[in-house]
Design a protein around this motif. Sequence first.
Motif, PDB file in Angstrom:
ATOM      1  N   PHE A   6     -46.158  17.312  -1.985  1.00 40.11           N
ATOM      2  CA  PHE A   6     -45.517  17.635  -0.708  1.00 40.11           C
ATOM      3  C   PHE A   6     -46.043  16.828   0.474  1.00 40.11           C
ATOM      4  CE2 PHE A   6     -44.979  21.601  -3.205  1.00 40.11           C
ATOM      5  CZ  PHE A   6     -43.602  21.611  -3.253  1.00 40.11           C
ATOM      6  N   VAL A   7     -47.251  16.274   0.335  1.00 44.04           N
ATOM      7  CA  VAL A   7     -47.852  15.546   1.462  1.00 44.04           C
ATOM      8  C   VAL A   7     -48.104  14.078   1.129  1.00 44.04           C
ATOM      9  CG1 VAL A   7     -49.702  15.586   3.183  1.00 44.04           C
ATOM     10  CG2 VAL A   7     -48.984  17.709   2.115  1.00 44.04           C
ATOM     11  N   ASN A   8     -48.148  13.761  -0.173  1.00 42.61           N
ATOM     12  CA  ASN A   8     -48.493  12.405  -0.621  1.00 42.61           C
ATOM     13  C   ASN A   8     -49.867  12.005  -0.099  1.00 42.61           C
ATOM     14  OD1 ASN A   8     -48.055  10.029  -2.033  1.00 42.61           O
ATOM     15  ND2 ASN A   8     -47.029   9.005  -0.326  1.00 42.61           N
ATOM     16  N   PHE A   9     -50.828  12.902  -0.297  1.00 43.02           N
ATOM     17  CA  PHE A   9     -52.180  12.758   0.262  1.00 43.02           C
ATOM     18  C   PHE A   9     -53.196  12.808  -0.878  1.00 43.02           C
ATOM     19  CE2 PHE A   9     -55.487  13.900   3.468  1.00 43.02           C
ATOM     20  CZ  PHE A   9     -55.117  13.022   4.455  1.00 43.02           C
ATOM     21  N   PRO A  10     -54.155  11.886  -0.938  1.00 41.04           N
ATOM     22  CA  PRO A  10     -55.110  11.830  -2.059  1.00 41.04           C
ATOM     23  C   PRO A  10     -56.301  12.776  -1.911  1.00 41.04           C
ATOM     24  CG  PRO A  10     -55.556  10.009  -0.587  1.00 41.04           C
ATOM     25  CD  PRO A  10     -54.346  10.745  -0.017  1.00 41.04           C
ATOM     26  N   VAL A  11     -56.016  14.026  -1.548  1.00 36.13           N
ATOM     27  CA  VAL A  11     -57.080  15.004  -1.330  1.00 36.13           C
ATOM     28  C   VAL A  11     -56.905  16.158  -2.302  1.00 36.13           C
ATOM     29  CG1 VAL A  11     -57.989  16.734   0.266  1.00 36.13           C
ATOM     30  CG2 VAL A  11     -57.525  14.427   1.069  1.00 36.13           C
ATOM     31  N   ARG A  68     -61.073   6.931   5.342  1.00 42.17           N
ATOM     32  CA  ARG A  68     -61.552   6.101   4.234  1.00 42.17           C
ATOM     33  C   ARG A  68     -60.382   5.518   3.443  1.00 42.17           C
ATOM     34  NH1 ARG A  68     -65.381   2.685   2.573  1.00 42.17           N
ATOM     35  NH2 ARG A  68     -65.041   2.319   0.359  1.00 42.17           N
ATOM     36  N   ALA A  69     -59.274   6.267   3.316  1.00 43.96           N
ATOM     37  CA  ALA A  69     -58.119   5.817   2.544  1.00 43.96           C
ATOM     38  C   ALA A  69     -57.221   4.875   3.340  1.00 43.96           C
ATOM     39  CB  ALA A  69     -57.305   7.023   2.081  1.00 43.96           C
ATOM     40  N   GLY A  70     -57.533   4.668   4.621  1.00 44.96           N
ATOM     41  CA  GLY A  70     -56.736   3.784   5.453  1.00 44.96           C
ATOM     42  C   GLY A  70     -55.491   4.437   6.011  1.00 44.96           C
ATOM     43  N   ILE A  71     -55.359   5.739   5.834  1.00 46.36           N
ATOM     44  CA  ILE A  71     -54.167   6.446   6.288  1.00 46.36           C
ATOM     45  C   ILE A  71     -54.099   6.495   7.811  1.00 46.36           C
ATOM     46  CG2 ILE A  71     -53.043   8.729   6.337  1.00 46.36           C
ATOM     47  CD1 ILE A  71     -54.055   9.124   3.464  1.00 46.36           C
ATOM     48  N   LYS A  84     -54.871   4.178   9.875  1.00 47.04           N
ATOM     49  CA  LYS A  84     -54.626   2.881  10.512  1.00 47.04           C
ATOM     50  C   LYS A  84     -53.371   2.937  11.378  1.00 47.04           C
ATOM     51  CE  LYS A  84     -56.947  -0.008   7.071  1.00 47.04           C
ATOM     52  NZ  LYS A  84     -56.804  -1.072   6.044  1.00 47.04           N
ATOM     53  N   ASN A  85     -52.403   3.726  10.933  1.00 43.91           N
ATOM     54  CA  ASN A  85     -51.237   4.019  11.761  1.00 43.91           C
ATOM     55  C   ASN A  85     -51.440   5.433  12.303  1.00 43.91           C
ATOM     56  OD1 ASN A  85     -48.732   4.819  12.821  1.00 43.91           O
ATOM     57  ND2 ASN A  85     -47.570   3.679  11.279  1.00 43.91           N
ATOM     58  N   PRO A  86     -52.007   5.560  13.520  1.00 42.44           N
ATOM     59  CA  PRO A  86     -52.402   6.879  14.044  1.00 42.44           C
ATOM     60  C   PRO A  86     -51.292   7.916  14.022  1.00 42.44           C
ATOM     61  CG  PRO A  86     -53.250   5.121  15.434  1.00 42.44           C
ATOM     62  CD  PRO A  86     -52.311   4.481  14.473  1.00 42.44           C
ATOM     63  N   GLU A  87     -50.078   7.521  14.428  1.00 42.68           N
ATOM     64  CA  GLU A  87     -48.986   8.493  14.500  1.00 42.68           C
ATOM     65  C   GLU A  87     -48.615   9.005  13.114  1.00 42.68           C
ATOM     66  OE1 GLU A  87     -44.387   8.863  16.199  1.00 42.68           O
ATOM     67  OE2 GLU A  87     -45.622   7.098  16.640  1.00 42.68           O
ATOM     68  N   GLU A  88     -48.437   8.094  12.167  1.00 42.36           N
ATOM     69  CA  GLU A  88     -48.095   8.486  10.805  1.00 42.36           C
ATOM     70  C   GLU A  88     -49.239   9.250  10.160  1.00 42.36           C
ATOM     71  OE1 GLU A  88     -46.114   9.038   7.256  1.00 42.36           O
ATOM     72  OE2 GLU A  88     -45.352   8.376   9.211  1.00 42.36           O
ATOM     73  N   GLY A  89     -50.477   8.805  10.451  1.00 42.12           N
ATOM     74  CA  GLY A  89     -51.650   9.473   9.904  1.00 42.12           C
ATOM     75  C   GLY A  89     -51.757  10.910  10.370  1.00 42.12           C
ATOM     76  N   ARG A  90     -51.480  11.143  11.657  1.00 46.72           N
ATOM     77  CA  ARG A  90     -51.553  12.510  12.189  1.00 46.72           C
ATOM     78  C   ARG A  90     -50.486  13.407  11.554  1.00 46.72           C
ATOM     79  NH1 ARG A  90     -52.954   9.849  17.173  1.00 46.72           N
ATOM     80  NH2 ARG A  90     -50.765   9.746  17.814  1.00 46.72           N
ATOM     81  N   LYS A  91     -49.301  12.852  11.305  1.00 50.28           N
ATOM     82  CA  LYS A  91     -48.254  13.648  10.668  1.00 50.28           C
ATOM     83  C   LYS A  91     -48.672  14.079   9.263  1.00 50.28           C
ATOM     84  CE  LYS A  91     -44.269  11.649  13.115  1.00 50.28           C
ATOM     85  NZ  LYS A  91     -43.028  10.850  12.970  1.00 50.28           N
ATOM     86  N   ARG A  92     -49.233  13.144   8.504  1.00 49.42           N
ATOM     87  CA  ARG A  92     -49.623  13.452   7.127  1.00 49.42           C
ATOM     88  C   ARG A  92     -50.791  14.438   7.094  1.00 49.42           C
ATOM     89  NH1 ARG A  92     -49.955   7.923   3.776  1.00 49.42           N
ATOM     90  NH2 ARG A  92     -50.478   9.401   2.105  1.00 49.42           N
ATOM     91  N   VAL A  93     -51.740  14.263   7.992  1.00 48.60           N
ATOM     92  CA  VAL A  93     -52.860  15.200   8.048  1.00 48.60           C
ATOM     93  C   VAL A  93     -52.363  16.581   8.462  1.00 48.60           C
ATOM     94  CG1 VAL A  93     -55.014  15.767   9.231  1.00 48.60           C
ATOM     95  CG2 VAL A  93     -54.606  13.434   8.466  1.00 48.60           C
TER      96      VAL A  93
END
Length: 466
Positions: free
Chosen positions: A67-72, A292-295, A297-306
Amino acid sequence: MERLFKLKANGTNVKTEIMAGLTTFMTMAYILAINPNILSGTGLAWYSVFLATALAAGIFTAAMGLFVNFPVALAPGMGLNAYFATVVISSKGGTHPITPEIGLTAVFISGLVFIVLTVTKVRQLLLVAVPDSLKNAITVGIGLFITIVGLKNSGIMTIATENTVTDIAKGQFTDLLSFESVIHMGDLIHNHDVQIALIGLVLISILMVLQVRGGILFGILGTTVVSIILGYTSFDKLSDPDTPWVPNFSELNFAHFDWNGVIHTGLISVILTFTFVELFDTFGTLVGTATRAGIMKNPEEGRKRVGKAMMVDAVAVSGGALLGTSTTTAFVESAAGVAEGGRTGLTAVTTGVCFLLSLFLAPIAALIPGGATAAALIVVGVLMMQAVKDIDFQDLVVGIPAFFTVTMMPFTYNIANGISFGILSYVILATVANLRGGEKKYKVHWLMWILAVLIVARYAFIGSQG
């Protein structure tokens, strides 16, 4: 696979993701044994907790990937399970004893609180409110925390107190007073766990230096083989009745809640403690791993995924309680898989599937010695330490809070403490610096002020209870 996980866009492939997922599972597998051992002391059945642990980790880790495509990966958290056990055990014999069922109800409620905070985007605001220096410091601090966990679990590091001083040769440290303790080197010669950890450290480090893909995973497996050859790991574990091959789901404590007990016992402080610690622990883990995963690097996209990851984490808290275990949360050991190249949810799905398979293959997972996984955690600490180069320690307004964040995590053995000291000190120092300079050079988000007040209130409350 490509449509679901966007492998090419994230610079990865199926093989890398699966190897990373296996590595994360290897470093987390210890929770399958440790969590039942801790919670069984409260009166919960060992096997029921084992089932709950494997199911919660498998279901919600896979959900994080799909659902998130997140490596956690997620699993019942260390520290929070110990707090759960302490609350239940310490209340026995009191006027209002807390049963395991009441404790699980409190965990379930804290999960509902998290869902509300996530839906209202209060948790997501942390990504905007916390300055980059503290985010990098969180990554470094978690790296040191992971290292401490590895050193402690392996026996390479021991803690000597007045009561244990007889276990260590005299003359190696000064005499201790009754309230003192010191960190000491473990027995490198006679302790088999320490020997295996050292072998694992050497093997994994060599493979990493040679840039062998999957070096951490192969290091863990190679160390396990060495342990078997040396006779430190026995195949007798394959027939251990405590780790059956076929799961018996009828023994699962599903939705064993006691709502009346919560009302009459008054567990507000316990619920708030679960909520507060989980809030910062999860934030630190998700940001550290995402960085660490480089997610990020794109702050806006990174915040959405987090933000999406926080929702899965919130649901996992209540979901884990339904299954019969303490707080299920994002695991810092996920960094091991990220270090192996994991960048997408396929890493998490792989880890989740491994946890579900462990329901049927628990005896095989039990063969992996603790020293092997401990060595992996120590090496991962080295990799996460690299973020220290992005912290400007010359600017003391950000340098001092970053230092507190980095040091308080391992030295107090608590991720939330590090983040708390970092946030509080940054708010104070940035405010003072802005007043002195006549211009607001340092941004202090309004949420940082609220967090600072909550942090002061939390520690003041703990102090009044102690």
